[in-house]
Design an enzyme around this catalytic site. Sequence first.
Site, PDB file in Angstrom:
ATOM      1  N   ASP A   1       0.854  -1.171   0.000  1.00 29.47           N
ATOM      2  CA  ASP A   1       0.000   0.000   0.000  1.00 29.47           C
ATOM      3  C   ASP A   1       0.899   1.233   0.000  1.00 29.47           C
ATOM      4  O   ASP A   1       2.095   1.135   0.288  1.00 29.47           O
ATOM      5  CB  ASP A   1      -0.902  -0.024   1.237  1.00 29.47           C
ATOM      6  CG  ASP A   1      -1.808   1.189   1.321  1.00 29.47           C
ATOM      7  OD1 ASP A   1      -2.301   1.621   0.274  1.00 29.47           O
ATOM      8  OD2 ASP A   1      -2.003   1.698   2.433  1.00 29.47           O
ATOM      9  N   LYS A   2       0.340   2.399  -0.299  1.00 33.96           N
ATOM     10  CA  LYS A   2       1.138   3.623  -0.288  1.00 33.96           C
ATOM     11  C   LYS A   2       0.940   4.412   0.984  1.00 33.96           C
ATOM     12  O   LYS A   2       1.854   4.600   1.778  1.00 33.96           O
ATOM     13  CB  LYS A   2       0.777   4.509  -1.487  1.00 33.96           C
ATOM     14  CG  LYS A   2       1.593   5.798  -1.554  1.00 33.96           C
ATOM     15  CD  LYS A   2       0.994   6.810  -2.485  1.00 33.96           C
ATOM     16  CE  LYS A   2      -0.197   7.507  -1.903  1.00 33.96           C
ATOM     17  NZ  LYS A   2       0.139   8.463  -0.819  1.00 33.96           N
TER      18      LYS A   2
ATOM     19  N   PHE B   1     -10.351  22.387 -10.013  1.00 34.36           N
ATOM     20  CA  PHE B   1      -9.306  21.422 -10.368  1.00 34.36           C
ATOM     21  C   PHE B   1      -9.948  20.083 -10.675  1.00 34.36           C
ATOM     22  O   PHE B   1     -10.795  19.588  -9.924  1.00 34.36           O
ATOM     23  CB  PHE B   1      -8.321  21.254  -9.215  1.00 34.36           C
ATOM     24  CG  PHE B   1      -7.279  20.188  -9.478  1.00 34.36           C
ATOM     25  CD1 PHE B   1      -6.072  20.517 -10.075  1.00 34.36           C
ATOM     26  CD2 PHE B   1      -7.518  18.870  -9.133  1.00 34.36           C
ATOM     27  CE1 PHE B   1      -5.125  19.542 -10.321  1.00 34.36           C
ATOM     28  CE2 PHE B   1      -6.579  17.883  -9.373  1.00 34.36           C
ATOM     29  CZ  PHE B   1      -5.385  18.230  -9.974  1.00 34.36           C
TER      30      PHE B   1
ATOM     31  N   LYS C   1      -7.142  -5.124  -4.901  1.00 36.60           N
ATOM     32  CA  LYS C   1      -5.801  -5.387  -4.390  1.00 36.60           C
ATOM     33  C   LYS C   1      -5.608  -6.883  -4.192  1.00 36.60           C
ATOM     34  O   LYS C   1      -4.560  -7.448  -4.557  1.00 36.60           O
ATOM     35  CB  LYS C   1      -5.573  -4.648  -3.067  1.00 36.60           C
ATOM     36  CG  LYS C   1      -5.517  -3.134  -3.183  1.00 36.60           C
ATOM     37  CD  LYS C   1      -5.207  -2.507  -1.826  1.00 36.60           C
ATOM     38  CE  LYS C   1      -5.103  -1.003  -1.918  1.00 36.60           C
ATOM     39  NZ  LYS C   1      -4.749  -0.384  -0.610  1.00 36.60           N
TER      40      LYS C   1
ATOM     41  N   ASP D   1      -6.390  -2.654   3.296  1.00 38.50           N
ATOM     42  CA  ASP D   1      -5.325  -3.585   2.916  1.00 38.50           C
ATOM     43  C   ASP D   1      -5.564  -5.002   3.423  1.00 38.50           C
ATOM     44  O   ASP D   1      -4.754  -5.887   3.152  1.00 38.50           O
ATOM     45  CB  ASP D   1      -3.976  -3.095   3.458  1.00 38.50           C
ATOM     46  CG  ASP D   1      -3.654  -1.684   3.003  1.00 38.50           C
ATOM     47  OD1 ASP D   1      -3.848  -1.413   1.811  1.00 38.50           O
ATOM     48  OD2 ASP D   1      -3.217  -0.874   3.837  1.00 38.50           O
TER      49      ASP D   1
END
Length: 1523
Positions: A558-559, A761, A1058, A1082
Amino acid sequence: MGHPDPQLPDHAHNNSAVPVNGSSTTNTGAAGAGAPTGVKGKGKGGRGGRGIVKGSASKKPAWLAWLSNFGVESLFSGKRTPGVPRTVYCNQDLPPEYYDHKGRPHKEYVYTPNQVITSKYTIITFLPRNLLEQFRRVANVFFAAIAILQFFPEFSTISPGLVLLPLIIVLAITAVKDGYEDIKRHQSDKKVNHTPVQVLSGGAWVNPNHTGAKSKTFVRGIVPSRNKKRKDVEDEEQDPSALEAGMSRTNTNTNIDIAEVTPKAERRRSLASVFGGESKKGAPYWKNSLWEDVRVGDFVRILEDEPIPADMLLCATSEEENVAFVETKNLDGETNLKSRNACSALTDLSSAAACADRRNEFAVELDRPDINMYKLNGAVVRDGARAAVDLQTVLLRGTVLRNTKWAIGVVLFTGVDTKMVLNSGGTPSKRSRVERQMNPQVLLNLGLLALMAVACAIADSSIEKVQYPEGAPWLYNDDVSDDNPRVNGIITFAFALITFQNIVPISLYISIEGVKTCQALFIYFDYDMYYQKTGQATLARSYNLSDDLGQIEYIFSDKTGTLTQNCMVFRQCSVGGVAYRGDPEDEKEDYEDSDVLVKKGAPEKPKDMRPSSSDSTAASTSASGNGGVRHHEGQGDVPDPLAATDVKLSAGVLKRFKDANLAQDLEASANAEPGTESAAHARALNGFFTVLALCHTVIAAIDGQTGALEYKAQSPDEAALVQAAADVGFVFRGRDREILFLQTPFSPEVERYELLNILEFTSARKRMSVVVRKLPSSSEGQVGEEEQESAGKLFLLTKGADNVVFERLKAGADEMNKTTEGHLDEFANSGLRTLTLAYKVIPEDEYEVWSEQYHDALTALDDREEKVEATCDLIERDLRLLGATAIEDKLQDGVPETIADLKAAGIKVWVATGDKLETAIAIGYSTNLIAHDSNIIIIRGGSDEGRPVFQQMVQAVEDYFPESGILEDEDLMSFGSNEPKEPADALDSRPVPMRRLSMGVASVVGEGNGDRPGGYVLVIDGTALNQALADQQHRDLLLNLAMECEGVICCRVSPLQKALVVRLVKDGLGVMTLAIGDGANDVSMIQAADVGVGISGEEGLQAVNSADYAIAQFRFLKRLLLVHGHWSYARNGTMIINFFYKNILCIGVLWWFQIYCGWTSAYAFDYTYLLFWNSFWTIAPVLGIGLFDRIVDADVLMAFPELYRFGRERTWFSLKQFGIYIFDAVVQSVVIFFLMTYTYMTTTARSDGYDVAQYEYTTTMVFAAVTTACLFNGLNTNVWTGWVFFAVFIGILLLWLFTLVYNSISPGWFITDVFGNNHFLFRSAYFWLAQPLIVLLCLLPRWLYRAVQLGYDPGDLETLRYLKRMNPNLDLASLREQDRAGLFRTSTWEPRRSTSRASRRMSSRLSRPVSIRSRQSYIEGGDNMSIRSRSRTPIDPRRASRVDMATGATSVHRGFDFSTEEGGVAIQRIQSNLSEKRASSRHLPLPKSKLGSSLSKRKVSLKMLPSLRRKKPSTATTGSIDE
């Protein structure tokens, strides 16, 4: 309680189809991709030179498929039937059809409780499930059969109970270990399930919806509940009137752990007046309850910084517009806050009394529980009207309420029906690869045992048939029904199984369990993996996977929270061509001290402030004229941001930006002479930081404790930018609807700007702009001429990606643009996230025309998005560049070095994150996952204009791996030919053809794009991944493409995706996988991998609870794998094959004896020697190997990660190794038996001339065999320590002592067959002469092999071991330098099967080194060299490319990344205010002098700030930035 498993189609009830058996289905959700069950092709262990992965063309028979997919957990995890659409009723009775004729609710209308259990066992299922898991071992089944066999008198050797004892001990010890592990899981579950939460109670409130009973857990079964309430719960239940207390609530902890949120009762009573608390008994009130007691239909009140206990519909919040902000990093890994709106039909339910009022009846119609994280459909029915319900109005379990004082919701889904739990699997039963590999070896031994038993049976039966007619006396009366040659052959077969049963040693399993337990303790007590900051050691939650740590080939990470700290640091900036890199860091500085304040003097207050009606958070964001406070109805007086004298460090920002050079330049700007170069740079500085301070959606609030100004942003990116502006003196003081307030270091007053438009944005625009008008000062007499002149002008302030901004710049200023580009390259090379800033002055008449066009585009019914984008592009032209920013997404300590070393070890690292594509790429650069000379291949889905995902992957293979052979697969090509293809003219008409830049500078990439030496990294988003996992052909192509790349980054993926990615690699390649993460999102990935590692981070304990190993920092993973994993695998593998060796040695001696005993399965020596063979004589040496052996020292393994290849290549445990050791044992048994037999049989050893007795010479065999086995095990030990010496010789010593005592026991004590044997045994010359000779002959081959290998052909391990032994103080850093210089023997890389461009990369970038020599240039500058220090080396800006295969666009990555919620409530709220204002009055009244006709004709500069020197003429600051 059963849990849905993502590996099984249990969730077939969801709207997203799941392909089964490789069938192709269409999936509408990002998380609904089917499991890659059809991936049957297998590579070669995850190494270079793999063949093409192909799926299985033929389907398995149903019974074989069921058998292969069978798992023990499926017997005890009840398979949940697909749910049905539900209707949640509030304040009204359930319809009659919900009940049967007996008044009982139908099963489908009884909802699951909110209790979530991640453990495997209950008090009832523990024994049967654990026994079934243990009897998956073939050896245990064999031992049980042998033990049962000996209960029959015909086969009894010793007491049957004594025979069962070893098996019972093995099963009991394993069960105790498994039970202990599961009790820990139950304790973690209890911590989560017992988290307090407030639910509606009292009065006439009744929840009519039915909820099932909670499960009784393992712990509850052992320790009965005492019905003991928590003090705070009990107090609040007994005294509802306490809600009137209205005590002040303070909470500074923004890092709330989902399992540790235990607020006190006083904190929960603080907002009583808001929620309608009553003073009399029986009135509705908010009762403290537990998460597991929350039911469907309950009203729940959540306070700020508390996690959400269930999926609930948002009814009302503390915000005036009923908006709630939630942190979703537990679900998708994103750190920016998401906004949620209350359901429009329920916004009046803002108090306990309103929620419990029977007149407020409504129903919520919902679809069935759905695994898709991004989809929820429903409707609220109230008073005959229907209001839509979607994810925007729902708070999901696992998210955390932020920046919102309170929120009230009604529970829709609980427990296993919540989306977070649906995306998590049941706790799997994992077995290590070594244990799985043991089964074939055990089967081989069992087959050998069967052959030996059959041979004995046939030989014995044949001998009896021949010798019975000859009158052999031992065959007297051998012709009856139960005693004849045929029956005796069967009995001999059974006896042979008992005699040779040690060929499969039962003590092996108990030894493995003991050794792995000790290895888990070694990990726990390793101080180098102890995190002092939190006092946490590395914990092995599953003891049986330690050897798997030494064989990992793929890591899935994972980040957020795993690689990063969820915090930002403003590092550098470039303003007007000058780079400000920040002051050097002070190592003693505490970055996490959020109470450090920067004094910013309170400015003079404007006189015409209005009360705010928009920004209301825990503290007001707007101002009033009430003496430094603002009165808000129902909440009393709150501080005024304009009166704050301090600025607090924002949440998510680690440190302040300080730069001495910048401070000097800002000071010099105030004294700049008109017309000088300093004056021009002063204007650039003013404009740059003004854009940072005004172009955003940040909320300015007052901290309740310190009274300091605090910024609350939806993303840490924006917080860091606004915080940096405040750090240098440009303090954003909040907004009052469309009026923005800015304090500058050059004015005693607050500057005012009217916000006219905000251009949002988006990921497509990659930029954000605001149109503002500078308002005149409220103190007319105190301003200078420049101040009066600048007021009334319109400015467009823009920030965005460098390529987007640069192509919109006004012509000219090429030198500054080029300088800024160079700074951007430096920032990107440092792994920083960049943003480019620009502005323009808009003439009044031009804005009038554009404003009408923009309004028409916003109100268009058709093609609104396209028209808005086109209109925005009209105004965002001819910009003037101001500079660029560089923000560091702060990594966990040691992450870049760890990933570099893991890659050097040959492990491929994949990142799976919920973050957007730009963020994932930015983190890839900063973590060394993507090198500066890497080429990025982007596969995107979800675009109607782009190529289909399959064609994108095919195009990538054709362009970059044409000789890989992937497209030679006929199945793939036939599938691709059936895909709808775009016509040639459509491809030709695309705006951006392949290998062309999507930016203005066409020469940046240059020739040879795609041939960069750094190799390729594949980036794929969740939508494309959803399609790529849909069927077998897509999966095969994706897997083959990924194998050609150095690394893979999956972005925007759901938790289930994942897990599917992990299983794709794990099942498709047959490799060892490890998943690491720290959040609930996760869990599925961690459970799907062979080894799961959880990080105890800020996102809670869910990942740790489901993991096999818990670490505190990502950097500890290196030591966990390279040292403990490598040691454990080498130790366990060597121990197991030595275990088999020593038992085959013993059985071999018994086997050769059958030649001389008529194949009757008789024992050659006394049975006690055989009984204690694995218990005392030979157990210690193998345990010594398992506990104390070291292939090399830990510091060597850490310094040379390439040594890890021995584990990846399964060097220490394989069928080849097994065969070699078995051959050794057989040869040695031949030497021992026959040499000893012919020695004793040729000439008697007795002085009296009598022949030797059987036990006399076979006891000598025992001594020789035990000595040989112990010394042979010692010979296979790499490091001889004191413990190893003890382990090798203790068994031999015990044998001598036992023989002396046992042979001396007289029949008066008990009868033995060896009484008096000492008299003959130790007096025999043969005993003393034969043993040394036999032992030497047995050990000589292995000793000679080791000697020749070490002397003439040493490997890397032998070389480093020798160097370390000869020089214990060897400097490994210098050794690495010698390694790079090639002082060791040279070693070449394995050739890849492809000679494409991928195979022509530099060898230092390949993922599989074969020796320590291959480390050349991989980590230049040493392991301790930081990313920032490496970045000083200038790199060609054309260093790398990124190719979007969906559009063919190619560009260079300069580190751009910006995270914010697209179309969020903050933007919508501002846009609504602007629209309302436009409808009433187009502009605020302005002084006439500011609206002269010359405004649009004269060339003006950026003068959004007061004059720097008010005494100078206004010409000092006129002119453009370029001037």
